[in-house]
Design a protein around this motif. Sequence first.
Motif, PDB file in Angstrom:
ATOM      1  N   ARG A  37       0.819  -1.219   0.000  1.00 31.89           N
ATOM      2  CA  ARG A  37       0.000   0.000   0.000  1.00 31.89           C
ATOM      3  C   ARG A  37       0.850   1.265   0.000  1.00 31.89           C
ATOM      4  O   ARG A  37       0.484   2.262  -0.631  1.00 31.89           O
ATOM      5  CB  ARG A  37      -0.926  -0.012   1.215  1.00 31.89           C
ATOM      6  N   THR A 129      -3.612  -1.005  -2.933  1.00 33.70           N
ATOM      7  CA  THR A 129      -4.434  -1.371  -1.782  1.00 33.70           C
ATOM      8  C   THR A 129      -5.347  -2.535  -2.144  1.00 33.70           C
ATOM      9  O   THR A 129      -6.107  -2.456  -3.122  1.00 33.70           O
ATOM     10  CB  THR A 129      -5.292  -0.182  -1.320  1.00 33.70           C
ATOM     11  N   SER A 163       0.651  -7.899   5.880  1.00 30.24           N
ATOM     12  CA  SER A 163       0.322  -6.468   5.949  1.00 30.24           C
ATOM     13  C   SER A 163       0.562  -5.853   7.316  1.00 30.24           C
ATOM     14  O   SER A 163       0.286  -4.674   7.522  1.00 30.24           O
ATOM     15  CB  SER A 163      -1.132  -6.249   5.538  1.00 30.24           C
TER      16      SER A 163
END
Length: 409
Positions: A37, A129, A163
């Motif tokens: 991201r 994303t 993540s």
Amino acid sequence: MAEQGTYDVIVIGAGPSGAVAAASLVRYGYRVLVLERQHFPRFSIGESLLPQSMAFLEQVGMLQDVVEAGFQHKNGAAFCRGYDYDFFDFRQKFSAGWGTTYQVQRSQFDKTLADCAERQGAEIRYGQTVTAVSRHDAGVVVDVLAETGEAYRMEAGFLLDGSGFGRVLPRLLQLEKASTLGARLALFTHVEDRIVDPRFDRNKILITVHPFVPEIWYWLIPFSNGRASVGVVLPRDRFDEESMDRLATLQGYIAEGGMLSEFLSNALFDTPMRKLEGYSSDVERLYGDRFVLLGNAGEFLDPVFSSGVTIALKSATLAAATVHRQLQGLNPDWQQEYEIPLRTGIDTFRVFVEGWYDGRLQDVIFANNKSEGVKAMISSILAGYAWDSNNPYVSEPARLSTLAELCRG
């Protein structure tokens, strides 16, 4: 939505767990796509590595890059409470393996690992994303929103979530559950430390306990360029964002820190303050149909023993090997081959974190009558060797309570 192709494996996140998993899978011969991201370098917490991490980096061919990056050498952990002081030298530990490591600015460290994974053949796309995930018989479908506004879809045989605190799959797949650890927050920053006090050892992280409120503690992590990471961890109810200034709160607690306040008496606080709260997390399960959670995306305990990166790298190497067996059609047992082995170390760290906050471990650390053998066993766990079942404090973590009683006596 545009279709943009198929990979053997997609990894969410290019942090340490994602980069190491990607590099491992590339070495097995798979086409790997990493979706990140943010853009690197970027700030991240978790700056004091544990020696166990070095073995994982060596395994995937990243060690030399880290060694050459110029990070601060680290050989142990020091503890302070007022003016009581003791340390654990990781070179004098029970478990075999690395006894030294580094203290790192994560912006540089994470980029070093990601760049290395990319050179080895992983494809990394930044500014991407993940917005949705679905599964079918042949694998997974991942919906992605690029920072340009373009939405597209990718497919893969398997999906890994590295993540971190973003916790993409736990949120998308409703896997989150409340942590059993207390609600705490951290206030922290980077400083020009200007430490000249000869009592301070730059080769060790310094963990300081508040002399009157033992559940409040501080970290001081020196870097190789004369700077340091400084932070305080508080019960959540001791800080109110609306009425309290972050910097003034941190400096106020440092002033009460005994030896720590003397070490930082000349420090220049020249970087904006940061706050992290609600960081302790857990999930219902660490794997599922065609997906697995790595590192902090699965479970994060507490920053006190710097276990986050070590758990992340352990999860990445375990997961990559198990994904390989699955993609080869060998039908691995994910519970036995991934979750149980990973949680063995997590549970060891958990006992030590709980022991830190309820006072048992602090009684051990600051005891004057520790045997060298027991100190070596504790040193091994603090060095990250939480999976060494030959260590009695790994095979039976509850021994910590007995040890605490002996130290008090």
